[in-house]
Write a protein that holds these residues in place. Structure first.
Motif, PDB file in Angstrom:
ATOM      1  N   LEU A 228       6.994  26.810   9.846  1.00  0.00           N
ATOM      2  CA  LEU A 228       6.181  27.891  10.400  1.00  0.00           C
ATOM      3  C   LEU A 228       6.603  28.189  11.836  1.00  0.00           C
ATOM      4  CD1 LEU A 228       3.733  29.724   9.663  1.00  0.00           C
ATOM      5  CD2 LEU A 228       2.258  28.004  10.657  1.00  0.00           C
ATOM      6  N   ALA A 229       7.069  27.161  12.547  1.00  0.00           N
ATOM      7  CA  ALA A 229       7.549  27.369  13.917  1.00  0.00           C
ATOM      8  C   ALA A 229       8.789  28.267  13.905  1.00  0.00           C
ATOM      9  CB  ALA A 229       7.862  26.027  14.575  1.00  0.00           C
ATOM     10  N   LYS A 232       7.613  31.746  13.360  1.00  0.00           N
ATOM     11  CA  LYS A 232       7.087  32.307  14.614  1.00  0.00           C
ATOM     12  C   LYS A 232       8.219  32.713  15.544  1.00  0.00           C
ATOM     13  CE  LYS A 232       3.469  30.897  16.919  1.00  0.00           C
ATOM     14  NZ  LYS A 232       2.600  29.991  17.704  1.00  0.00           N
ATOM     15  N   GLY A 233       9.217  31.844  15.668  1.00  0.00           N
ATOM     16  CA  GLY A 233      10.346  32.129  16.558  1.00  0.00           C
ATOM     17  C   GLY A 233      11.096  33.380  16.124  1.00  0.00           C
ATOM     18  N   THR A 234      11.355  33.474  14.820  1.00  0.00           N
ATOM     19  CA  THR A 234      12.125  34.607  14.294  1.00  0.00           C
ATOM     20  C   THR A 234      11.366  35.917  14.502  1.00  0.00           C
ATOM     21  OG1 THR A 234      13.065  33.144  12.624  1.00  0.00           O
ATOM     22  CG2 THR A 234      13.251  35.506  12.216  1.00  0.00           C
ATOM     23  N   PHE A 236       8.867  36.477  16.509  1.00  0.00           N
ATOM     24  CA  PHE A 236       8.639  36.718  17.934  1.00  0.00           C
ATOM     25  C   PHE A 236       9.858  37.427  18.522  1.00  0.00           C
ATOM     26  CE2 PHE A 236       8.572  35.550  22.400  1.00  0.00           C
ATOM     27  CZ  PHE A 236       7.277  35.889  22.729  1.00  0.00           C
ATOM     28  N   ARG A 250       0.671  38.254  18.595  1.00  0.00           N
ATOM     29  CA  ARG A 250      -0.381  37.361  18.104  1.00  0.00           C
ATOM     30  C   ARG A 250      -0.086  36.947  16.669  1.00  0.00           C
ATOM     31  NH1 ARG A 250      -6.423  39.602  17.084  1.00  0.00           N
ATOM     32  NH2 ARG A 250      -5.452  40.347  15.178  1.00  0.00           N
ATOM     33  N   PHE A 251      -0.146  35.668  16.424  1.00  0.00           N
ATOM     34  CA  PHE A 251       0.002  35.140  15.067  1.00  0.00           C
ATOM     35  C   PHE A 251      -1.343  34.604  14.630  1.00  0.00           C
ATOM     36  CE2 PHE A 251       4.150  34.981  16.965  1.00  0.00           C
ATOM     37  CZ  PHE A 251       5.037  35.267  15.939  1.00  0.00           C
ATOM     38  N   ARG A 252      -1.896  35.160  13.551  1.00  0.00           N
ATOM     39  CA  ARG A 252      -3.181  34.661  13.085  1.00  0.00           C
ATOM     40  C   ARG A 252      -3.107  34.344  11.601  1.00  0.00           C
ATOM     41  NH1 ARG A 252      -5.820  38.972  10.261  1.00  0.00           N
ATOM     42  NH2 ARG A 252      -7.533  37.549   9.894  1.00  0.00           N
ATOM     43  N   CYS A 253      -4.069  33.563  11.151  1.00  0.00           N
ATOM     44  CA  CYS A 253      -4.108  33.186   9.745  1.00  0.00           C
ATOM     45  C   CYS A 253      -4.490  34.402   8.909  1.00  0.00           C
ATOM     46  CB  CYS A 253      -5.136  32.075   9.560  1.00  0.00           C
ATOM     47  SG  CYS A 253      -5.313  31.558   7.847  1.00  0.00           S
ATOM     48  N   ASP A 254      -3.752  34.622   7.830  1.00  0.00           N
ATOM     49  CA  ASP A 254      -4.094  35.698   6.913  1.00  0.00           C
ATOM     50  C   ASP A 254      -3.720  35.247   5.507  1.00  0.00           C
ATOM     51  OD1 ASP A 254      -5.043  38.073   5.964  1.00  0.00           O
ATOM     52  OD2 ASP A 254      -3.657  39.344   7.057  1.00  0.00           O
ATOM     53  N   PRO A 261       1.092  28.332   4.382  1.00  0.00           N
ATOM     54  CA  PRO A 261       0.094  29.139   5.074  1.00  0.00           C
ATOM     55  C   PRO A 261       0.532  30.597   5.254  1.00  0.00           C
ATOM     56  CG  PRO A 261       0.642  27.135   6.327  1.00  0.00           C
ATOM     57  CD  PRO A 261       1.650  27.266   5.246  1.00  0.00           C
ATOM     58  N   GLY A 262      -0.488  31.465   5.367  1.00  0.00           N
ATOM     59  CA  GLY A 262      -0.231  32.886   5.552  1.00  0.00           C
ATOM     60  C   GLY A 262      -0.424  33.297   7.010  1.00  0.00           C
ATOM     61  N   VAL A 263       0.291  34.317   7.402  1.00  0.00           N
ATOM     62  CA  VAL A 263       0.290  34.736   8.802  1.00  0.00           C
ATOM     63  C   VAL A 263       0.211  36.255   8.884  1.00  0.00           C
ATOM     64  CG1 VAL A 263       1.590  34.686  10.975  1.00  0.00           C
ATOM     65  CG2 VAL A 263       1.850  32.810   9.355  1.00  0.00           C
ATOM     66  N   GLU A 264      -0.525  36.738   9.865  1.00  0.00           N
ATOM     67  CA  GLU A 264      -0.430  38.154  10.216  1.00  0.00           C
ATOM     68  C   GLU A 264       0.099  38.220  11.639  1.00  0.00           C
ATOM     69  OE1 GLU A 264      -4.014  41.097  10.595  1.00  0.00           O
ATOM     70  OE2 GLU A 264      -3.109  40.570  12.513  1.00  0.00           O
TER      71      GLU A 264
ATOM     72  N   GLU B 468      -2.445  24.725   5.625  1.00  0.00           N
ATOM     73  CA  GLU B 468      -2.986  25.922   6.261  1.00  0.00           C
ATOM     74  C   GLU B 468      -4.338  25.637   6.909  1.00  0.00           C
ATOM     75  OE1 GLU B 468      -2.895  30.299   4.902  1.00  0.00           O
ATOM     76  OE2 GLU B 468      -4.877  29.622   4.296  1.00  0.00           O
ATOM     77  N   THR B 482      10.343  28.269  17.310  1.00  0.00           N
ATOM     78  CA  THR B 482      11.725  27.788  17.313  1.00  0.00           C
ATOM     79  C   THR B 482      12.584  28.788  16.562  1.00  0.00           C
ATOM     80  OG1 THR B 482      11.236  26.545  15.300  1.00  0.00           O
ATOM     81  CG2 THR B 482      11.123  25.328  17.365  1.00  0.00           C
TER      82      THR B 482
END
Lengths: 345, 801
Positions: A228-229, A232-234, A236, A250-254, A261-264, B468, B482
């Motif tokens: 997940l990191a 986020k990096g990609t 971002f 902003r990264f939030r749970c979706d 896990p899901g991200v918005e 999650e 990262t």
């Protein structure tokens, strides 16, 4: 000798009078004052004359040379002034319009897709494509949405006419680019790093913010140790490239059924900077991407062991990006194809 | 879904500001769209009690109200008809901010003299307070309202408008949100204790339940109350329903709705007298069976729809809507409360089939916990007992054929780190999960736990789900960013991508605007491509339920879309329009997905160039269009030849196939006047269409460097007289074939008075060059003579004098 000299002089002055431009003047100079000219030859041949003659002829020859040189300089000056004057007379109205070169424009969507693909291309994502008419399986089931899954309601679907009673598999216009994930993973093994741009379709009434046909870009990276990191990096980095350094992300749970896990991913509102306005529905944030870690069920279905491999996927609407960037307030302008709109970009 | 902060506070202490709570919920997956604060501006407004009502000395319609505010009493002028001594009211002091009851504008209350009486303050209506639009009278507060306290402390609230994702039906409830809020703020969660007395006979005496379709109804619970008194619900309950957007009906129905909002479990109350044979049967409807639902509509059912029936007939459409036959009315005295679990797919399909969705069906179709019905049933029974009186029958019915066994899930710190990319300690993981109601036990392995899923969570089935949950609690913000460090996959270029890009760029350079048109179109639009208005090409594929007739069929060519864009834009008086689209067309294949063929289509009309003050712009013609094709193909190192062809959309004799090698890759031509008319075009248009899949297969990178001759070239012009039937290509091919000829350019074509009838004159410039020496005039003359001889022999060409 002296007579010859006088004749030469009068001929030279005569011809100089007829010279009308700088090229002729140069020819005249070579003829009468050049190294091979009679005058210069005469001056060179003085040595063969007697001392008395030499003095008389030499003096005269030098006088003639000086006079010719002076006239040459005057003539040259005169001609140059004349040229300047005539150029001035012929000067252009530089404010007249130039002849426009016929040049078209790429559609704003194409430009945006190119930009997105190039950013991800720089991060090693290769472009792939998939069919727009899909089997129900790829659009839903393989993405962890079996029949009657409540999340299917998130995707109002345009089904194709098919006789399912005779065993035809149900066919639809893909509601998102995510089926391409499945097609890629069926064909290739990790490492996988692709983006899939393309048209998608929804059964939806159109208005300023809704179209029934639009474009998405899907992304997928699968390998050992993708986290997940990394997602986020990609993403971002992507938003930074697309929207600039100063945007907050902003990264939030979706929730999307095919990731866990899901991200918005949202950026702070371009219009109000996060204080809340009409554009962002007073939230200060504008959603631009849905993403997450590829769901283990999805991996299992394409025979990739989720205990060994992991991956992330993301998807984004394309039109939204130029809409935000240029303040376009009606998505229907994109495929209405009014040239007065398209030619602005 | 709407949730009131006050209601939430029943279950959890909210210690953060509403905005902060909204942010926490949003970040953790329950998106808050809006927080509507009620009473934000109620400064200087307090709870008062009317202690006296008197006549106004100078006005019949006004009265004087004396209001006790605890520390003082104030008399104000009031025009409301509902002033009653003893009522609790909202009293606004001078300086309070109110909404003007007539204009709707925000105003600040000033001391006024009304008909000679000074009035310093005001008794408020709901509209003046901004609660609702009611302005017929003053708002009367519940009797327990504490006199003298600020109104905002007593009535102020914040309404959260939430987007609950389809995986979290437990969050379609106040308690569900309270659980989330408690976990996210670290506050304790309290569920109200449910207890009531059962004084009536055993429930089995009144009714029994038979589940005939256990696959569609895993659990059915029911309770029963006799001697209930139907009335309006108390104000607090009505207000809570209203705040959540539901309409109060009567105390029984309101309780079922209240408990649905509270727990997320839809319930239904039947009038017991409407249940025939003392029996509830949960079964599939019979084909053609009918029921009149509570909205008064008679519905025809089929076997895919689950019903709640009595011995004789269906009395409710399970999970969707009750029926009129057993509806709770003002005469109802005995109620049977249903709290069941239905198969989510069955409810979803039933709801679609009947085109009927309800608060209940929206919850059931997301899949509810099978442990929920009994909990919610007891709560509803308690509340009905309290609010409607009546005696509760002993026990409950609990038919539970689909008993749930939920296995714990193993989770290790390694799994968490592998997905999140950050190390999270075991204790932190346990803490996060326990905050959410999971219970964790250490396993034999170190750094691994066995996690028991709380009964209300239906969305947790694997370790990724637990990861999650952990990420939600520690916060996505605390996960680092990262860059991918894994090796890059092999690059596999897709030729179509670069072909498309190349063509787009060349066309843009040729003055063409790219357009993108819809993939769906109508038969009518497609048939405009034929002068006889008939459909040409393969039968298009149809959408099963089109949104409109204009979007009914998948396009089989790009032509119609492009031509209608051309027509639309001609109206804006563009004097030169060039458009192209590269996109997919869809050709049917039996038993397979349609063939998605990549096509290029371009149209051009109007002038060759924009209007300019020097020289005149000529209209485009066939050869302008052909030049575009030649330019396109030359960029791909391909050479095209054209051959007259028949294409219904185009003019015969002015349309040609584009041939590369031996393949027909496309067509070019002038639009047929009838087609032009059908699309309402005002200018002659030319169309180019190329099949990119075919083209792509012909591209071969055989490019080779051509050395540049060091010796000068010589050019000669010749004018040839030939018969009209001879084509340019015939002559060109002959000349081009001679050695030393490096370039052949046609610079004039003449037909007219200067040449004999039936003849035409071609003027060529021929460039001669040798790679080995400077050509002499004699050499060039010799070759040129040979050319003329051959032309004379083969095509009867004569040098024009």
């Amino acid at each position: 000798m002296l007579n010859q000299l006088e004749e030469l002089a009068s001929k030279a002055f005569d011809e100089l009078g007829k010279v009308t431009n700088l090229e002729e003047l140069e020819a005249w100079r070579i003829r009468y004052l050049g190294k091979k000219s009679d005058l210069i030859q005469t001056l060179r041949s003085l040595a063969t004359l007697s001392l008395k003659e030499r003095r008389v002829v030499g003096a005269r020859a030098n006088e003639v040379k000086k006079a010719l040189e002076t006239s040459l300089a005057e003539k040259k000056k005169g001609l140059e002034q004349g040229l300047a004057l005539s150029l001035q007379r012929e000067s252009l109205d530089v404010t007249l319009p130039g002849e426009s070169v016929l040049l078209g424009h790429l559609h704003l969507t194409t430009q945006t897709l190119d930009e997105i693909c190039s950013i991800f291309g720089g991060m090693g994502f290769q472009v792939v494509e998939g069919p727009e008419v899909e089997w129900e399986y790829y659009n839903f089931e393989a993405l962890n949405m079996p029949a009657d899954h409540p999340a299917r309601d998130m995707f109002a679907t345009l089904w194709m006419d098919s006789d399912t009673k005779t065993g035809d598999r149900p066919m639809l216009l893909r509601t998102h680019t995510s089926p391409v994930q499945i097609r890629v993973m069926e064909k290739s093994r990790p490492p996988i790093r692709v983006i899939a741009p393309g048209r998608v379709y929804r059964y939806e009434a159109t208005d300023a913010t809704h179209e029934w046909m639009f474009y998405q870009v899907e992304g997928l990276a699968v390998d050992k140790n993708i986290t997940l990191a990394d997602l986020k990096g990609t993403l971002f980095e992507f938003t930074r490239c697309l929207f600039g350094e100063e945007r907050k992300v902003r990264f939030r749970c979706d929730y999307f059924p095919f990731v866990e896990p899901g991200v918005e991913v949202a950026i702070d509102c371009l219009a109000c900077g996060g204080t809340g306005c009409r554009l962002c529905g007073n939230s200060g944030w504008i959603e631009i991407l849905g993403a997450g870690m590829v769901h283990p069920e999805v991996l299992r279905r394409v025979d990739i062991d989720p205990e060994v491999y992991s991956g992330f996927a993301f998807g984004m609407g394309v039109e939204r990006i130029p809409m935000l960037r240029y303040g376009i307030d009606d998505i229907r302008l994109f495929y209405g194809n009014d040239l007065r709109f398209l030619k602005q970009f | 879904m709407k949730v009131s902060l006050r209601w939430l506070s029943d279950y959890v202490d909210i210690t953060v500001l509403p905005e902060k709570l909204a942010e926490k919920l949003t970040m953790a997956g329950v998106e808050v769209n809006e927080v509507q604060v009620i009473g934000e501006n109620w400064k200087d407004i307090v709870v008062g009690k009317i202690v006296g009502v008197g006549a106004h000395p100078n006005a019949d319609r006004l009265r004087l109200a004396t209001v006790d505010l605890g520390k003082q009493e104030i008399t104000v002028v009031c025009g409301a008809p509902n002033l009653v001594v003893g009522d609790k009211v909202a009293f606004a002091h001078v300086g309070a901010q109110l909404i003007d009851g007539h204009t709707g504008e925000v105003v600040r209350l000033k001391p006024v003299k009304i008909r000679g009486v000074v009035s310093e303050g005001m008794v408020c209506s709901e509209k003046e307070l901004g609660i609702s639009d009611r302005h017929e009278g003053i708002m009367v507060l519940p009797p327990e309202a504490p006199v003298g306290t600020p109104l905002s402390g007593y009535l102020g609230d914040a309404i959260f408008d939430l987007d609950v994702t389809p995986n979290r039906p437990d969050c379609l409830s106040v308690i569900g949100i309270a659980r989330e809020a408690a976990a996210l703020t670290g506050e304790k969660f309290n569920i109200p204790e449910v207890c009531y007395n059962e004084v009536e006979n055993a429930i089995d005496f009144f009714a029994s339940v038979e589940i005939v379709a256990p696959d569609l109804c895993p659990r059915y619970c029911a309770s029963l109350l006799t001697g209930v008194k139907i009335a309006s619900s108390p104000q607090w309950l009505q207000q809570r329903l209203l705040a959540c957007g539901m309409r109060p009906i009567n105390n029984i129905v309101d309780v079922t709705n209240y408990v649905m909002l509270e727990y997320g479990q839809p319930l239904h109350a039947f009038d017991y007298s409407g249940i025939r044979g003392k029996q509830i049967v949960v079964r599939r409807a019979e084909e053609g069976e009918t029921i009149t639902t509570l909205d008064g509509i008679e519905r025809i059912l089929d076997q895919d729809i689950l019903v709640i029936a009595d011995k004789e007939r269906a009395i409710a459409v399970a999970g969707i809507m009750g029926g009129m036959d057993a509806e709770v009315t003002d005469n109802t005295t005995t109620v049977l409360i249903e709290s069941a679990n239905f198969n989510q797919a069955a409810i979803h399909r039933g709801s679609i089939a009947l085109r009927l969705s309800s608060e209940a069906s929206l919850r059931f179709e997301k899949g509810l916990s099978r442990d929920l019905p009994l909990v919610a049933l007891k709560r509803a029974t308690q509340l009905i007992g309290e609010l409607a009186g009546g005696k509760v029958a002993k026990g409950v019915i609990d038919a539970y054929p689909g008993k749930w066994q939920r296995e714990p899930i193993l989770l290790s710190t390694a799994q968490v780190e592998r997905l999140l990319g950050v190390e999270v300690g075991l204790s932190e993981i346990v803490k996060a999960l326990e905050l959410l109601g999971f219970s964790c036990e250490q396993t034999e392995a170190s750094l691994e736990i066995r996690v028991n899923i709380p009964w209300w969570r239906t969305d947790i089935s694997c370790s990724a789900d637990l990861v999650e949950e952990v990420a939600r609690i520690i916060g996505y913000d605390s996960i680092p960013t990262t860059m991918l460090s894994a090796p890059l996959p092999m690059h596999e270029p897709i030729p179509m991508l670069s072909l498309r890009q190349k063509l787009r760029n060349v066309l843009v350079g040729c003055g063409f605007q790219e357009v993108l048109t819809y993939s769906l179109t109508s038969l009518e639009m497609m048939s405009k491509l034929s002068p006889e208005l008939r459909l040409i090409g393969p039968a298009p594929i149809r959408v099963a339920h089109p949104m409109s007739r204009e979007q009914e069929y998948l396009r089989t060519s790009l032509r119609a879309g492009l031509l209608s864009v051309l027509a639309r834009n001609e109206r804006y008086q563009e004097n030169s329009i060039r458009l192209f689209e590269i996109g997919k067309v869809f050709l049917p294949r039996k038993g397979e997905l349609p063939l998605e063929r990549e096509m290029l289509c371009a149209v051009l009309s109007g002038l060759q160039r924009g209007l300019f003050w020097r020289g005149k712009a000529e209209p485009v013609d066939f050869f302008v269009a052909k030049g575009v094709v030649e330019t396109l193909l030359s960029q791909l190192e391909l050479v095209a030849s054209l051959e007259l062809t028949k294409d219904e959309t185009l003019c015969l004799g002015r349309s040609a196939s584009i041939i590369v090698g031996n393949d027909r890759v496309g067509v070019i031509g002038e639009l047929h006047p009838k087609v032009s008319e059908a699309f309402e075009l005002s200018e002659t248009a030319y169309l180019i269409e190329i099949d990119l899949d075919k083209l792509s297969s012909l591209i071969a990178s055989t490019k080779e460097y051509q050395p540049i001759s060091r010796y000068p070239s010589t050019s000669r012009d010749i004018a040839l007289l030939v018969s009209e039937q001879i084509t340019y290509q015939q002559i060109y091919a002959i000349i081009q074939d001679f050695p030393l000829v490096t370039q052949v350019t046609l610079f004039d074509l003449y037909v007219g008075e200067q040449v004999p009838a039936g003849k035409k004159s071609f003027a060529f410039k021929i460039v001669y060059q040798s790679p080995t020496h400077t050509l002499t005039d004699e050499e060039v003359d010799r070759v040129q003579q040979q050319i003329l001889d051959k032309l004379s022999q083969e095509v009867g060409a004569a040098l024009r004098a």
